[in-house]
Write a protein that holds these residues in place. Structure first.
Motif, PDB file in Angstrom:
ATOM      1  N   LYS A  52       0.828  -1.213   0.000  1.00  0.00           N
ATOM      2  CA  LYS A  52       0.000   0.000   0.000  1.00  0.00           C
ATOM      3  C   LYS A  52       0.859   1.259   0.000  1.00  0.00           C
ATOM      4  N   LYS A  53       2.025   1.201   0.616  1.00  0.00           N
ATOM      5  CA  LYS A  53       2.904   2.370   0.617  1.00  0.00           C
ATOM      6  C   LYS A  53       3.445   2.647  -0.777  1.00  0.00           C
ATOM      7  N   TYR A  54       3.412   1.645  -1.651  1.00  0.00           N
ATOM      8  CA  TYR A  54       3.846   1.818  -3.037  1.00  0.00           C
ATOM      9  C   TYR A  54       2.653   2.148  -3.949  1.00  0.00           C
ATOM     10  N   GLY A  55       1.452   2.157  -3.357  1.00  0.00           N
ATOM     11  CA  GLY A  55       0.262   2.553  -4.109  1.00  0.00           C
ATOM     12  C   GLY A  55      -0.570   1.413  -4.667  1.00  0.00           C
ATOM     13  N   TYR A  56      -0.320   0.206  -4.209  1.00  0.00           N
ATOM     14  CA  TYR A  56      -1.019  -0.973  -4.729  1.00  0.00           C
ATOM     15  C   TYR A  56      -1.479  -1.853  -3.575  1.00  0.00           C
ATOM     16  N   LEU A  57      -2.514  -2.639  -3.843  1.00  0.00           N
ATOM     17  CA  LEU A  57      -2.836  -3.740  -2.952  1.00  0.00           C
ATOM     18  C   LEU A  57      -1.832  -4.849  -3.254  1.00  0.00           C
ATOM     19  N   GLY A  58      -1.537  -5.654  -2.261  1.00  0.00           N
ATOM     20  CA  GLY A  58      -0.601  -6.754  -2.481  1.00  0.00           C
ATOM     21  C   GLY A  58      -1.033  -7.652  -3.620  1.00  0.00           C
ATOM     22  N   ASN A  59      -2.354  -7.890  -3.712  1.00  0.00           N
ATOM     23  CA  ASN A  59      -2.881  -8.750  -4.772  1.00  0.00           C
ATOM     24  C   ASN A  59      -2.634  -8.161  -6.163  1.00  0.00           C
ATOM     25  N   GLU A  60      -2.632  -6.831  -6.273  1.00  0.00           N
ATOM     26  CA  GLU A  60      -2.379  -6.191  -7.566  1.00  0.00           C
ATOM     27  C   GLU A  60      -0.932  -6.408  -8.014  1.00  0.00           C
ATOM     28  N   ILE A  61       0.008  -6.222  -7.095  1.00  0.00           N
ATOM     29  CA  ILE A  61       1.415  -6.458  -7.451  1.00  0.00           C
ATOM     30  C   ILE A  61       1.622  -7.936  -7.769  1.00  0.00           C
ATOM     31  N   GLU A 107       0.282   6.784  -5.775  1.00  0.00           N
ATOM     32  CA  GLU A 107       0.046   7.410  -4.474  1.00  0.00           C
ATOM     33  C   GLU A 107      -0.283   6.349  -3.435  1.00  0.00           C
ATOM     34  N   GLU A 108       0.252   6.533  -2.244  1.00  0.00           N
ATOM     35  CA  GLU A 108       0.059   5.576  -1.150  1.00  0.00           C
ATOM     36  C   GLU A 108      -1.423   5.356  -0.871  1.00  0.00           C
TER      37      GLU A 108
END
Length: 186
Positions: A52-61, A107-108
């Motif tokens: 999330k700090k990189y702007g994504y849900l873990g599942n998205e990455i 954005e986070e």
């Protein structure tokens, strides 16, 4: 005895490969941090990313990495874990770094995991597990007694334990982690 002998013959090699991986992982984690990834944990064979700090849900990455044939050891909305082995080739390790480097930072995401309270005990774990049960959609589980706990990645900590009454906070937490149904006492 043959397997013990085979293991003994590889221990020294394994130790040197493990040390080499430790050195590589230090470099990899530094390069990912420079890109902007927030890494947590101190297990050197694992890359644990606060997505999330990189702007994504873990599942998205994880989905993006899957397109590159890279599979996560663990993933949820908040984090993803990649686990490398002393036997991971330099090419495999480089592929992980390159795939993560190609993902543009956004954005986070500020949404936090829901807080939960201890659910009220209605019966013992044994009674709940041995009872007649039914599996219901999560929306039908409020006020029901949980009969089976399913956790995806031990050592997970469940929001509600067998024998406890499923409350609204537990429902919110289960939804957050994409749990769609529960097995409850009939």
């Amino acid at each position: 005895m043959k397997s013990i002998d085979a293991t003994n013959s590889t221990i020294d090699e394994y130790k040197s490969k493990l040390k080499a991986l430790e050195n590589k992982m230090f470099e990899i984690k530094n390069s990912l941090a420079k890109i902007g990834y927030t890494l947590i944990g101190d297990e050197f064979t694992k890359i644990t990313i606060d997505s999330k700090k990189y702007g994504y849900l873990g599942n998205e990455i994880a989905s993006i990495l899957k397109e590159e044939n890279i599979y996560c050891e663990f993933v949820d909305n908040d984090y993803l874990v990649l686990m490398l082995s002393p036997y991971s080739s330099d090419e495999e390790i480089q592929a992980v770094v390159e795939a993560l480097s190609k993902i543009n930072r956004k954005e986070e995401i500020k949404e936090k995991a829901p807080k939960t309270n201890i659910c009220k005990k209605a019966m013992s774990v044994r009674e709940a597990c041995m009872s007649n049960k039914i599996t219901l959609s999560l929306s039908e589980c409020l006020g029901k007694v949980l009969a089976e706990t399913t956790v995806s990645c031990p050592p997970a900590v469940p929001f509600v334990v067998c024998g406890e009454i499923i409350n609204e906070e537990a429902i919110c937490a289960l939804k957050y982690y994409d749990i769609k149904e529960c097995t409850v006492v009939k």
